[in-house]
Design a protein around this motif. Structure first.
Motif, PDB file in Angstrom:
ATOM      1  N   ARG A 275       0.806  -1.209   0.000  1.00 57.99           N
ATOM      2  CA  ARG A 275       0.000   0.000   0.000  1.00 57.99           C
ATOM      3  C   ARG A 275       0.842   1.262   0.000  1.00 57.99           C
ATOM      4  NH1 ARG A 275      -3.596  -2.967  -1.033  1.00 57.99           N
ATOM      5  NH2 ARG A 275      -3.800  -1.353  -2.575  1.00 57.99           N
TER       6      ARG A 275
ATOM      7  N   TYR B  48     -19.001   4.114  -3.728  1.00 56.90           N
ATOM      8  CA  TYR B  48     -18.778   2.748  -3.224  1.00 56.90           C
ATOM      9  C   TYR B  48     -19.753   2.404  -2.106  1.00 56.90           C
ATOM     10  CZ  TYR B  48     -14.515   1.372  -5.687  1.00 56.90           C
ATOM     11  OH  TYR B  48     -13.611   0.977  -6.633  1.00 56.90           O
ATOM     12  N   ASP B 108      -6.770   4.430  -1.625  1.00 57.04           N
ATOM     13  CA  ASP B 108      -6.125   3.143  -1.381  1.00 57.04           C
ATOM     14  C   ASP B 108      -6.997   2.256  -0.486  1.00 57.04           C
ATOM     15  OD1 ASP B 108      -3.925   1.968  -2.479  1.00 57.04           O
ATOM     16  OD2 ASP B 108      -2.731   2.115  -0.649  1.00 57.04           O
ATOM     17  N   LEU B 111      -9.571   0.690  -2.540  1.00 54.57           N
ATOM     18  CA  LEU B 111      -9.012  -0.410  -3.322  1.00 54.57           C
ATOM     19  C   LEU B 111      -8.892  -1.669  -2.474  1.00 54.57           C
ATOM     20  CD1 LEU B 111      -7.934  -0.853  -6.203  1.00 54.57           C
ATOM     21  CD2 LEU B 111      -5.656  -0.329  -5.340  1.00 54.57           C
ATOM     22  N   GLY B 115     -11.692  -3.844  -3.896  1.00 51.80           N
ATOM     23  CA  GLY B 115     -11.004  -4.488  -5.001  1.00 51.80           C
ATOM     24  C   GLY B 115     -10.964  -3.644  -6.257  1.00 51.80           C
ATOM     25  N   GLY B 116     -10.439  -4.224  -7.322  1.00 46.50           N
ATOM     26  CA  GLY B 116     -10.191  -3.451  -8.522  1.00 46.50           C
ATOM     27  C   GLY B 116     -11.318  -3.446  -9.537  1.00 46.50           C
ATOM     28  N   ASP B 117     -12.335  -4.292  -9.334  1.00 43.01           N
ATOM     29  CA  ASP B 117     -13.388  -4.366 -10.347  1.00 43.01           C
ATOM     30  C   ASP B 117     -14.443  -3.293 -10.111  1.00 43.01           C
ATOM     31  OD1 ASP B 117     -12.252  -6.558 -11.584  1.00 43.01           O
ATOM     32  OD2 ASP B 117     -13.186  -7.941 -10.160  1.00 43.01           O
ATOM     33  N   TYR B 215     -15.558   2.755  -9.320  1.00 44.58           N
ATOM     34  CA  TYR B 215     -14.356   2.036  -9.770  1.00 44.58           C
ATOM     35  C   TYR B 215     -13.108   2.747  -9.252  1.00 44.58           C
ATOM     36  CZ  TYR B 215     -14.263   5.730 -13.317  1.00 44.58           C
ATOM     37  OH  TYR B 215     -14.246   6.946 -13.945  1.00 44.58           O
ATOM     38  N   PRO B 216     -11.996   2.017  -9.124  1.00 45.21           N
ATOM     39  CA  PRO B 216     -10.762   2.662  -8.673  1.00 45.21           C
ATOM     40  C   PRO B 216     -10.318   3.689  -9.716  1.00 45.21           C
ATOM     41  CG  PRO B 216     -10.501   0.273  -8.810  1.00 45.21           C
ATOM     42  CD  PRO B 216     -11.798   0.601  -9.442  1.00 45.21           C
TER      43      PRO B 216
END
Lengths: 311, 288
Positions: A275, B48, B108, B111, B115-117, B215-216
C-alpha cells in the motif's frame, strides 16, 4: 566543521559504487534524478511562492519527446536530447503563460489541470504515445563517447548532472534575480511599486524550473529505458512536492533531504507493503502536522537550540 | 437531428452530474478558502458506499442510499476538518498537502475494501423505462439527475442567501474576527460547511453511480473535472459552478462524440480560454 562534513559526504557519493552493490547504486541514481526534480520544483514552491501541482508535466514531456524522437523517428541521442529540452522549455513557457494568470490556489489548480491534460493525452492518444503500454526500447546515450550502460557509469553521469544542476540553481537563487524572486514571493505589491515586473520574474522562474525538470526527465527516461503515463500523473507531481515540503521548501538542502527520504520510503516500503499510496498519504499528514517547515529547518533550529543551551 | 437532440440531452445530464460534483467543492473553496483536494475521493467513497448498501440491503431505495452515503461522508469530512484542517488555518500549503494525502489514503482504502473491479449502481426500477423527448426515447434517470442538480442549486442558494445561518456563514467569510466578536460560532459553522460540501459529494457519487458506477480511479477522474468547472465558472460562485458544469457537460459530450481522440484536450480548452481573458472565471469576483 561544515566543510569537513561536506567533504566526507562528497567522498562518499563519489566512492559509493565501490562500496555498494548494483541495487544500491541504481537506487542512488534514482534518488539523484528525484533530487534534480525536487530542486527545480523548489525554485517555484520555496523561492517563488508558486505551489505547482503539475510539475511532473515537464519531466514527462521531456521523457516522452526523447523517447518518441529516438524510437519512432530515428533521431540520434544528441539531437533528441536537444529537441527534448527545447520542447520542454517551450512547454513550460506556454504553461507559465496560462497558469501565471492566477496566483496562490488558482495557480495550483491550473497547473494541476494542465498536467491532467498531458496525462490524458499520453493515455488517450495511443496512436502516438502507445497509451497505457508506454514506450519501451529506449537506449542510453553515449555522452562524449563514454558508455553509461552500466549501473556505475550511469550513477556517475547522474551525479555529475545533479552537481551541475545544484550549482546552477544555487547561483540562480543567490543572484540578484533570485533576490527579486524572493521579493516577489513575500511582497509582490511593493516589488511592483519599486518598478519590478512580478509577472515576468515569476514567468522566467517557471521556465527555468521547467528546464531543470526536463533535465530530470531525460535522465529518468535514460535510466528506466521506458516511459509510461504514470510519470505525468498527480501522484508523480505530489511525490515531488512532498519531497520539497518534507525537506524544507525554500532551503537549498531541503529538497535533497526530502527527495532522498521519499525515494527511500518508496523503494523500501514497496518491498514490504503493497500500500504505497496509503503510506504516502499518511506521510503527508504526519509531516505537515509535525514538521510544517520541513526537516532541514527543523533540525537547524533544534541544533541552534542545543548549541544555545550548551553556551 | 437525432444525433443533436440525443447528444444535447446527454450533455444536460452530464452537466447535472458535474454540478453535483463541483458545487460542494465550490462551496468549500468559496466560503472557507480551502482547496479541498479530497473532494474527488469523497465522491468515489460515496459511490462505493451507495453501491454496497444497494447490494446488501434488499429493496433499498437509491435516494435513501444517496442520503445515507452523503451523511457518512459528511461525518467523515467533519472529523477530518476538526482533527486536521483546523490546525492548518494559516498554512494553505499544508492544507493542500493533507487534503491530497487524505485523498490517497481514501483511494487506497477503497481499493483494499472493494477491489479493482467496477461495482455497478443499478438504476431505480421506476426510472428504467425511457422517456420520450421530441419523439426520441431517452433514459429517464438522466433527466431526473438534471432535476436533482437544479434542486441542489436552489437549496444551496436558499440556504446561503435566505436563511439566518447563511447570513452568519457569509459574515464569517467576510470578517472572521468581527463575526466571532458578535457571537457567531464561526469555526463550528465552517465545519458544518465542510460537512455539507463533503456530503453533497458523497451523495453525488451515489446519484452518479447508475451512469459512472464505482471504480478505482474515479476520484482522480472527477477531481480535475471539479477543478475546471470551478475555475471556469469563477471561484466561490454558485451560479458560476452551475453554468460552468453545463458548459463543460456540453463541450465534453460533443467533443467525445465528434473528436473522440481529443476529448480530453477539448475539455480543458474552455478553462484555458476563459483564464486567458478573465482570470477570475466567468462569474468570479475580481480580487476574490
Amino acid at each position: 566543521m561544515t566543510r569537513i562534513v561536506l567533504g566526507l559526504f562528497a567522498a562518499f557519493l563519489l566512492a559509493l559504487p565501490f562500496v555498494a552493490g548494483d541495487f544500491y547504486v541504481n537506487l542512488a541514481s534514482q534518488i539523484l534524478i528525484a533530487i534534480i526534480f525536487a530542486l527545480s520544483l523548489n525554485l517555484l514552491v520555496g523561492f517563488g511562492g508558486m505551489t505547482s501541482l503539475g510539475h511532473a508535466s515537464f519531466l514527462g514531456v521531456a521523457a516522452y519527446i526523447a523517447a518518441l524522437v529516438t524510437t519512432r523517428w530515428g533521431f540520434g541521442h544528441g539531437a533528441a536530447a536537444l529537441i527534448s529540452i527545447v520542447g520542454t522549455t517551450l512547454t513550460a513557457a506556454l504553461f507559465g503563460l496560462i497558469a501565471l494568470r492566477a496566483t496562490g490556489l488558482g495557480f495550483l489548480m491550473i497547473t494541476l489541470a494542465l498536467s491532467q491534460v498531458l496525462w490524458g493525452l499520453a493515455y488517450r492518444m495511443s496512436f502516438i504515445t502507445n497509451g497505457d503500454n508506454g514506450i519501451s526500447g529506449i537506449t542510453r546515450p553515449m555522452p562524449f563517447g563514454l558508455s553509461i550502460e552500466g549501473a556505475f557509469a550511469f550513477y556517475w553521469f547522474a551525479l555529475g548532472v545533479a552537481v551541475i544542476a545544484f550549482a546552477l540553481m544555487t547561483v540562480f537563487v543567490s543572484s540578484a534575480f533570485g533576490s527579486s524572486l524572493k521579493g516577489v514571493r513575500d511582497q509582490p505589491r511593493r516589488m511592483a511599486a519599486l518598478g519590478f515586473n512580478p509577472w515576468l520574474i515569476r514567468w522566467i522562474t517557471f521556465i527555468y524550473a521547467g528546464f531543470w525538470s526536463g533535465v530530470a526527465g531525460l535522465l529518468y527516461v535514460y535510466y528506466n529505458k521506458y516511459i509510461h503515463p504514470t510519470s505525468l500523473s498527480i501522484t508523480s507531481s505530489a511525490e515531488g512536492l512532498l519531497g520539497v515540503i518534507a525537506g524544507g521548501s525554500g532551503t537549498r538542502g531541503g529538497p535533497i533531504v526530502g527527495a532522498t527520504l521519499v525515494m527511500l520510503l518508496k523503494n523500501y516500503a514497496s518491498a514490504y507493503v503493497e500500500r504505497w499510496n496509503m503510506l504516502l498519504g499518511l506521510v503527508f499528514l504526519f509531516i505537515v502536522l509535525v514538521m510544517p517547515t520541513g526537516i532541514v529547518p527543523g533540525v537547524r533550529s533544534l541544533a541552534a537550540r542545543i548549541r544555545g543551551d550548551a553556551r | 437531428m437525432q444525433f443533436w437532440i440525443i447528444q444535447g440531452l446527454n450533455s444536460l445530464s452530464l452537466g447535472g452530474l458535474l454540478f453535483l460534483l463541483a458545487s460542494g467543492f465550490s462551496l468549500i473553496f468559496g466560503l472557507m478558502r480551502l482547496a479541498n483536494l479530497t473532494h474527488g475521493a469523497f465522491f468515489m467513497l460515496g459511490a462505493y458506499l451507495g453501491a454496497t448498501a444497494l447490494r446488501a440491503i434488499d429493496g433499498l431505495n437509491l435516494w435513501v442510499a444517496a442520503l445515507g452515503s452523503g451523511l457518512v461522508v459528511a461525518a467523515l469530512g467533519g472529523v477530518f476538518e476538526r482533527l486536521v484542517l483546523t490546525r492548518l488555518k494559516t498554512n494553505p500549503l499544508g492544507q493542500v498537502l493533507v487534503t491530497l494525502g487524505m485523498s490517497f489514503i481514501i483511494a487506497d482504502a477503497c481499493l483494499v475494501l472493494w477491489g479493482g473491479d467496477p461495482i455497478p449502481v443499478p438504476t431505480p426500477s421506476a426510472l428504467q423505462s425511457p422517456t420520450g423527448v421530441f419523439g426520441y426515447a431517452f433514459p429517464t434517470y438522466r433527466l431526473v439527475l438534471v432535476g436533482c442538480s437544479i434542486a441542489v442549486a436552489i437549496g444551496l442558494y436558499l440556504l446561503l442567501e435566505r436563511t439566518r445561518v447563511g447570513a452568519m456563514i457569509r459574515a464569517g467569510v467576510d470578517d472572521r474576527q468581527m463575526a466571532r466578536a458578535v457571537g457567531i460560532p464561526v469555526s463550528t459553522l465552517f465545519t458544518a460547511v465542510f460537512c455539507l460540501g463533503a456530503g453533497i459529494a458523497g451523495a453525488g457519487g451515489v446519484l452518479g453511480g447508475p451512469i459512472l458506477s464505482a471504480y478505482p480511479g474515479l476520484d482522480a477522474d472527477m477531481l480535475p473535472l471539479a477543478l475546471i468547472v470551478v475555475i471556469l465558472g469563477g471561484v466561490g460562485s454558485l451560479l458560476g459552478a452551475f453554468i460552468g458544469s453545463f458548459i463543460i457537460g456540453f463541450i465534453y459530450t460533443f467533443g467525445t462524440a465528434l473528436l473522440p481522440e481529443f476529448a480530453y484536450i477539448i475539455l480543458f480548452l474552455p478553462m484555458i480560454l476563459v483564464i486567458a481573458f478573465r482570470p477570475q472565471g466567468l462569474f468570479g469576483r475580481v480580487g476574490a
